[in-house]
Design a protein around this motif. Structure first.
Motif, PDB file in Angstrom:
ATOM      1  N   SER A 189      -3.704  27.033  33.634  1.00  0.00           N
ATOM      2  CA  SER A 189      -4.913  26.602  33.489  1.00  0.00           C
ATOM      3  C   SER A 189      -5.885  26.137  34.588  1.00  0.00           C
ATOM      4  O   SER A 189      -5.263  26.421  36.064  1.00  0.00           O
ATOM      5  CB  SER A 189      -5.367  25.475  32.580  1.00  0.00           C
ATOM      6  OG  SER A 189      -4.545  24.193  33.866  1.00  0.00           O
ATOM      7  N   ILE A 204     -11.604  28.235  26.958  1.00  0.00           N
ATOM      8  CA  ILE A 204     -11.113  27.309  25.945  1.00  0.00           C
ATOM      9  C   ILE A 204     -11.296  25.938  26.912  1.00  0.00           C
ATOM     10  O   ILE A 204     -10.358  25.597  27.797  1.00  0.00           O
ATOM     11  CB  ILE A 204      -9.887  27.409  25.205  1.00  0.00           C
ATOM     12  CG1 ILE A 204      -9.562  28.929  24.778  1.00  0.00           C
ATOM     13  CG2 ILE A 204      -9.820  26.191  25.053  1.00  0.00           C
ATOM     14  CD1 ILE A 204      -8.497  29.455  23.812  1.00  0.00           C
ATOM     15  N   ARG A 261     -10.237  22.210  28.434  1.00  0.00           N
ATOM     16  CA  ARG A 261      -9.886  21.108  27.533  1.00  0.00           C
ATOM     17  C   ARG A 261      -9.577  19.915  28.558  1.00  0.00           C
ATOM     18  O   ARG A 261      -9.111  20.093  29.806  1.00  0.00           O
ATOM     19  CB  ARG A 261      -7.977  21.869  29.020  1.00  0.00           C
ATOM     20  CG  ARG A 261      -6.865  20.892  28.366  1.00  0.00           C
ATOM     21  CD  ARG A 261      -5.607  21.872  29.545  1.00  0.00           C
ATOM     22  NE  ARG A 261      -4.760  23.229  28.492  1.00  0.00           N
ATOM     23  CZ  ARG A 261      -4.304  23.752  29.236  1.00  0.00           C
ATOM     24  NH1 ARG A 261      -3.528  22.943  30.224  1.00  0.00           N
ATOM     25  NH2 ARG A 261      -3.505  24.399  28.307  1.00  0.00           N
ATOM     26  N   SER A 263      -6.394  31.493  26.568  1.00  0.00           N
ATOM     27  CA  SER A 263      -5.781  31.265  25.555  1.00  0.00           C
ATOM     28  C   SER A 263      -4.503  32.473  25.614  1.00  0.00           C
ATOM     29  O   SER A 263      -4.562  33.527  26.576  1.00  0.00           O
ATOM     30  CB  SER A 263      -5.656  31.511  24.169  1.00  0.00           C
ATOM     31  OG  SER A 263      -6.149  33.613  23.806  1.00  0.00           O
ATOM     32  N   SER A 264      -3.030  31.940  25.168  1.00  0.00           N
ATOM     33  CA  SER A 264      -2.036  33.041  25.409  1.00  0.00           C
ATOM     34  C   SER A 264      -2.262  34.291  25.623  1.00  0.00           C
ATOM     35  O   SER A 264      -1.939  35.120  26.143  1.00  0.00           O
ATOM     36  CB  SER A 264      -0.682  32.298  24.976  1.00  0.00           C
ATOM     37  OG  SER A 264      -0.809  31.884  23.485  1.00  0.00           O
ATOM     38  N   ASP A 308      -4.789  35.769  25.487  1.00  0.00           N
ATOM     39  CA  ASP A 308      -5.934  37.136  26.355  1.00  0.00           C
ATOM     40  C   ASP A 308      -6.016  36.512  27.583  1.00  0.00           C
ATOM     41  O   ASP A 308      -6.127  37.580  28.407  1.00  0.00           O
ATOM     42  CB  ASP A 308      -7.505  35.670  26.236  1.00  0.00           C
ATOM     43  CG  ASP A 308      -8.263  35.652  24.836  1.00  0.00           C
ATOM     44  OD1 ASP A 308      -7.917  37.016  23.978  1.00  0.00           O
ATOM     45  OD2 ASP A 308      -8.795  34.646  24.886  1.00  0.00           O
ATOM     46  N   ARG A 309      -5.019  35.643  27.719  1.00  0.00           N
ATOM     47  CA  ARG A 309      -4.038  35.382  29.182  1.00  0.00           C
ATOM     48  C   ARG A 309      -3.298  36.321  29.134  1.00  0.00           C
ATOM     49  O   ARG A 309      -3.098  37.595  30.208  1.00  0.00           O
ATOM     50  CB  ARG A 309      -3.400  33.979  29.419  1.00  0.00           C
ATOM     51  CG  ARG A 309      -3.080  33.937  30.930  1.00  0.00           C
ATOM     52  CD  ARG A 309      -2.687  32.377  31.420  1.00  0.00           C
ATOM     53  NE  ARG A 309      -1.804  32.191  32.565  1.00  0.00           N
ATOM     54  CZ  ARG A 309      -0.465  32.128  32.448  1.00  0.00           C
ATOM     55  NH1 ARG A 309       0.008  32.166  31.227  1.00  0.00           N
ATOM     56  NH2 ARG A 309       0.021  32.275  33.471  1.00  0.00           N
ATOM     57  N   GLU A 320     -12.990  32.604  15.163  1.00  0.00           N
ATOM     58  CA  GLU A 320     -13.149  32.886  16.469  1.00  0.00           C
ATOM     59  C   GLU A 320     -14.599  33.285  16.736  1.00  0.00           C
ATOM     60  O   GLU A 320     -15.185  34.429  17.184  1.00  0.00           O
ATOM     61  CB  GLU A 320     -12.396  34.019  17.306  1.00  0.00           C
ATOM     62  CG  GLU A 320     -11.992  35.624  16.938  1.00  0.00           C
ATOM     63  CD  GLU A 320     -11.613  35.780  18.248  1.00  0.00           C
ATOM     64  OE1 GLU A 320     -11.528  37.353  18.072  1.00  0.00           O
ATOM     65  OE2 GLU A 320     -10.188  35.196  18.537  1.00  0.00           O
ATOM     66  N   ASN A 347     -15.571  27.941  20.453  1.00  0.00           N
ATOM     67  CA  ASN A 347     -14.283  26.709  22.241  1.00  0.00           C
ATOM     68  C   ASN A 347     -15.897  27.170  22.751  1.00  0.00           C
ATOM     69  O   ASN A 347     -16.454  25.564  23.668  1.00  0.00           O
ATOM     70  CB  ASN A 347     -14.220  28.173  22.581  1.00  0.00           C
ATOM     71  CG  ASN A 347     -12.759  28.861  22.226  1.00  0.00           C
ATOM     72  OD1 ASN A 347     -12.065  26.983  21.186  1.00  0.00           O
ATOM     73  ND2 ASN A 347     -12.140  29.346  22.356  1.00  0.00           N
ATOM     74  N   ASP A 377      -5.035  19.188  21.747  1.00  0.00           N
ATOM     75  CA  ASP A 377      -4.830  20.384  20.803  1.00  0.00           C
ATOM     76  C   ASP A 377      -3.693  20.452  21.568  1.00  0.00           C
ATOM     77  O   ASP A 377      -2.848  20.233  22.567  1.00  0.00           O
ATOM     78  CB  ASP A 377      -5.481  21.118  21.813  1.00  0.00           C
ATOM     79  CG  ASP A 377      -5.846  22.921  20.948  1.00  0.00           C
ATOM     80  OD1 ASP A 377      -4.983  22.653  20.819  1.00  0.00           O
ATOM     81  OD2 ASP A 377      -6.270  23.528  21.956  1.00  0.00           O
ATOM     82  N   ASN A 381      -1.924  22.843  22.032  1.00  0.00           N
ATOM     83  CA  ASN A 381      -0.957  23.875  23.283  1.00  0.00           C
ATOM     84  C   ASN A 381      -1.670  23.704  24.602  1.00  0.00           C
ATOM     85  O   ASN A 381      -1.492  24.148  25.278  1.00  0.00           O
ATOM     86  CB  ASN A 381      -2.300  25.173  22.860  1.00  0.00           C
ATOM     87  CG  ASN A 381      -2.197  25.521  21.248  1.00  0.00           C
ATOM     88  OD1 ASN A 381      -1.039  25.786  21.050  1.00  0.00           O
ATOM     89  ND2 ASN A 381      -3.228  26.484  21.052  1.00  0.00           N
ATOM     90  N   ASN A 382      -2.177  21.808  24.306  1.00  0.00           N
ATOM     91  CA  ASN A 382      -2.028  21.471  25.424  1.00  0.00           C
ATOM     92  C   ASN A 382      -0.802  20.518  25.770  1.00  0.00           C
ATOM     93  O   ASN A 382      -0.249  19.345  25.886  1.00  0.00           O
ATOM     94  CB  ASN A 382      -3.640  21.278  25.965  1.00  0.00           C
ATOM     95  CG  ASN A 382      -3.776  20.403  26.981  1.00  0.00           C
ATOM     96  OD1 ASN A 382      -2.929  20.448  27.937  1.00  0.00           O
ATOM     97  ND2 ASN A 382      -4.846  19.367  27.241  1.00  0.00           N
TER      98      ASN A 382
END
Lengths: 553, 285
Positions: A27, A61, A63, A70-71, A73-74, B35, B40, B72, B74-75
């Protein structure tokens, strides 16, 4: 075309190289992204514009002051081939240095907080080729208390192992992933990963813990024999490693499993050993389990000693000891011990012990510890002298087998209990239902169900089970009457299983209106159900009624 | 992200949120379609607008202290309860005591899925040594403390929680432990909750099972109507003017051409507008 490809198609030359470099970070913050950008900027494009352009894109995204890709895209960005190895190494070097030397008070605001974690540092060390240093840090994270960092470390380590950066023999990635799934109670995935660790066969702490957790999962699934075999392996590795903490924990677990299997002497041996080595929470677990084993063995004095020690330890509230439970048990066992001391005859002593074990068994049963309840009912039987208590023991054993889904044994003991004078409605109902489960004819079970209803007309279970049996036999009208009588009670008394049984009965009707009503009752059952009772949801999904609950129904 | 996010249209959506952006507490449901609705960008703009205001293309901090937290799964920092607590405290600039940290380590017991239960606690509960009820009591007391801190913060500031889309299992802990554990009572004091709901999730119906009733519901449509196109052109032209060596009418023509070729796909429009502008800048030299 992916949104990354769309972006790169429109962007000036050099954007792919910078994006690939930024994807080296889990990140980012604008400050760190700017530092990375400035290493090799795009000609004529200031960093501020590049960052504004990125923030406007959907693949960035937000945070909480940081931002990330995102995983998916990364992964796409990391797979680009625009940046050379020296450039990427410089980026990883900057990120690692920020984590090691940066100002921690800026974590999360100006510097990505993951850089200050061992997980983040392990990640960048591996990227820079320091594999031993990386694995050491991943191991440290694995050994620390459960946290989001552990979850992150598992994700990062697995990514690096799949990319070939971490060697295939390293167990840390699978171990971290497995432990995270276990802590999130996704036991199926935990088993997948921890089995990978265990089968490597290394004599290391991770293998010992993996076998331990696999054993605990099997034990939770009521597979005590398999659990015991896995825990044996964990004990063996822990003993070889000569580390006491892991050994204490696995001895506690194995003691519990042996107790479930009825091997009280074996359980006591493990728990004695655990108590010798343990302190803090692990000692609490050892003493508590041992006190129960001692009680089951009839060693009330030993039980009281362990409970006294627990009472003393309860002053430290961080140990989480439930003092109320301990005091209740202490009170009961002390009274029993005193009565035994003053008893003048063997008959008197037997009577005291029979009542004591019966009381224990009922406590276990209400706590849903059915295997222990069964054991205590059997123990009570050993001291039983009068018919009333004998019938009670048989009923208890039958009920325990019923709850353990062993209808054959349940029906045998419940029949014995009824013949010994136990005329409880519950006993008759469970007997009839057990006989239904083992395939006995409705002619036989219907009579017993009716006896159960006569014994206690307010007991809903014989009506509900009889309704299911009648419904299976095509006697829909009678089935519906019984099912409605059992399930339609005041809101405070509503029971998900009874409501669902009513839904099942109505669903078998040929009447469309009643089948629609069945869906409504299944929805109502879902409202009242506990998390583990999944049948109403499945029923609704099969009928395309979804999982939506209307609590006003 | 302040100063780095600008708004492309969405005037109607943000107008509906104006009372909450102004400081009123409430619950808002934002529905989107994966999306293609560009969620976002919406969240980034919402956060920037909540914490500050835009005047003439410049970001100005609001007078009232504003903070927001995005939850979230995912964080890693907001995946489990103890870290969620730390993030709330970090946002409110509060120190967490050592005592709280110790209690936090024992949390996450008694929830169905999201749990950080340590091996000790888990094995302890399994064999009845550690009281689950006691752990839950500690956790609830800890949530009560957090709500107390948040309530004091709301006396002079405002807080927005954005709960990103997730399934029932992922969100159950938030609803049962945090929201129903005391935060719902803070809405009249100025707490603002935004629920992001992805309508393309096949299990979206489950949301009704546990989400609270909302004050306002908005939809993020995946394409722009005629009025929205005009607004988007205005916004993009204003942005282009800041970076390109050109007057507004020239920037407007650039923007008009860009929006015309991307109006059918909002995700593409948002994802590539920055790249497009950089290319123009580079070609201008």
């Amino acid at each position: 075309m992916t949104r990354i490809r769309q972006f790169l198609k429109e962007a000036p030359e050099g954007a792919a190289r910078v994006l690939q470099a930024l994807a080296a970070a889990e990140s980012l913050t604008d400050r760190i992204a700017k530092v990375i950008y400035e290493i090799a900027p795009i000609e004529k494009i200031p960093a501020e514009l590049f960052l504004e352009a990125l923030h406007q894109s959907e693949f960035v995204i937000p945070r909480n002051s940081e931002w990330y890709f995102s995983s998916l895209d990364r992964a796409e960005l990391k797979a680009l081939t625009e940046a050379d190895e020296g450039y990427l190494a410089a980026v990883h070097g900057i990120l690692l240095k920020e984590g090691l030397e940066g100002d921690r008070t800026l974590a999360g605001d100006e510097i990505p907080s993951y850089l200050f974690t061992k997980a983040g540092q392990a990640y960048h060390k591996a990227a820079l080729g320091d594999i031993d240093g990386s694995l050491e840090l991943y191991s440290d994270v694995a050994a620390s208390p459960a946290s989001g960092e552990q979850w992150l470390a598992g994700i990062l380590a697995e990514e690096q192992q799949n990319a070939g950066l971490l060697p295939g023999y390293a167990v840390q990635p699978a171990f971290l992933r497995g432990m995270s799934f276990y802590r999130e109670r996704d036991y199926q995935k935990a088993e997948q990963y921890l089995s990978q660790v265990a089968t490597r066969g290394y004599v290391i702490q991770e293998t010992a813990i993996a076998y331990h957790i696999l054993g605990v999962i099997r034990s939770r699934r009521s597979m005590p024999d398999e659990a015991l075999s896995l825990l044996d392996k964990s004990v063996s590795i822990n003993s070889a490693l000569q580390g006491s903490i892991g050994l204490v924990m696995v001895l506690n677990s194995r003691g519990g499993v042996k107790r479930d299997l009825g091997d009280l002497e074996g359980a006591l041996e493990d728990l004695n050993r655990a108590a010798e080595l343990a302190d803090g929470r692990s000692l609490v677990i050892a003493l508590n389990s041992r006190s129960m084993v001692k009680r089951d063995l009839g060693d009330l004095e030993g039980e009281l000693n362990d409970l006294d020690q627990l009472r003393q330890m309860s002053r430290d509230r961080h140990l989480g000891i439930d003092l109320r439970k301990i005091n209740t048990r202490h009170h009961k066992s002390r009274n029993t011990a005193q009565h035994l001391m003053s008893a003048k005859t063997n008959e008197e002593r037997s009577d005291i012990l029979c009542r004591f074990y019966l009381d224990n068994a009922k406590t276990y049963l209400s706590a849903k510890e059915t295997a222990q309840a069964l054991h205590s009912f059997r123990k009570a039987t050993e001291y039983c002298k009068d018919e009333k208590h004998c019938a009670e023991c048989k009923y208890g054993i039958g009920k325990s087998y019923f709850k353990l889904n062993q209808p054959d044994s349940a029906s045998k003991y419940l029949r014995d209990a009824i013949e010994s004078g136990c005329a409880q409605s519950d006993a008759l109902a469970m007997l009839a239902y057990s006989l239904t489960l083992i395939g006995k004819d409705l002619n036989i079970t219907e009579k017993i169900y009716n006896d159960a209803i006569r014994a206690d007309n307010k007991n809903p279970w014989p009506k509900s089970w009889l309704a299911l049996a009648l419904s299976d036999a095509g006697r829909h009208k009678e089935a519906e009457e019984y099912a409605r009588a059992s399930a339609l009670v005041p809101p405070g008394d509503k029971n998900a299983v009874l409501l669902f049984n009513l839904a099942r009965v109505l669903d078998k009707s040929n009447d469309q209106v009643k089948r629609a009503e069945a869906v409504n009752f299944a929805k109502m059952a879902m409202t009242y159900s506990r998390p583990g009772f999944a049948w109403p949801r499945r029923f609704l999904m099969e009928r395309g009624a979804g999982g939506k609950i209307n609590k006003s129904e | 992200m302040h100063g780095k996010t600008f708004q492309i249209d969405r005037r109607k959506e943000f107008a509906a949120l104006e009372p909450f952006l102004g400081g009123q507490g409430g619950v808002v449901c934002v529905r989107y379609y994966g999306e293609v609705s560009a969620p976002n960008s919406f969240v980034a703009t919402l956060t920037a607008l909540y914490e500050g205001v835009w005047v003439g293309g410049k970001y100005i901090q609001r007078q009232q202290i504003r903070r927001s937290l995005r939850i979230d799964r995912n964080n890693y920092k907001v995946r489990y309860l103890p870290e969620i607590r730390s993030e709330f405290s970090r946002k409110m600039k509060l120190d967490i005591s050592v005592e709280t940290r110790r209690v936090a380590e024992t949390l996450n017991i008694g929830c169905n899925n999201t749990a950080g239960a340590s091996q000790f606690i888990d094995v302890g509960i399994q064999y009845g040594a550690v009281s689950e009820a006691d752990q839950i009591w500690q956790r609830d007391a800890w949530i009560k403390d957090l709500c107390g801190e948040l309530r004091r913060f709301l006396e002079h500031g405002r807080f927005m929680i954005i709960l990103m889309h997730g399934n029932k299992n992922e969100q159950q802990e938030f609803w049962t432990t945090i929201w129903n554990g005391g935060m719902a009572d803070l809405v009249p004091h100025g707490l603002f909750l935004v629920m992001m709901i992805d309508e393309t999730d096949k299990d979206v119906g489950q949301y009704y099972n546990y989400a609270p009733s909302h004050d306002v519901e908005i939809f993020l449509n995946p394409n722009l109507d005629q009025t929205q196109q005009t607004h988007a052109i205005d916004d993009i032209a204003a942005w282009a003017c800041r970076w390109l060596d050109c007057d507004y009418s020239e920037a407007y023509n650039y923007a008009k051409s860009y929006v015309a070729s991307n109006m059918d796909d909002l995700n593409r429009l948002y994802s590539t507008v920055g790249a497009w502008l950089m290319n123009l800048k580079r070609n201008q030299g």
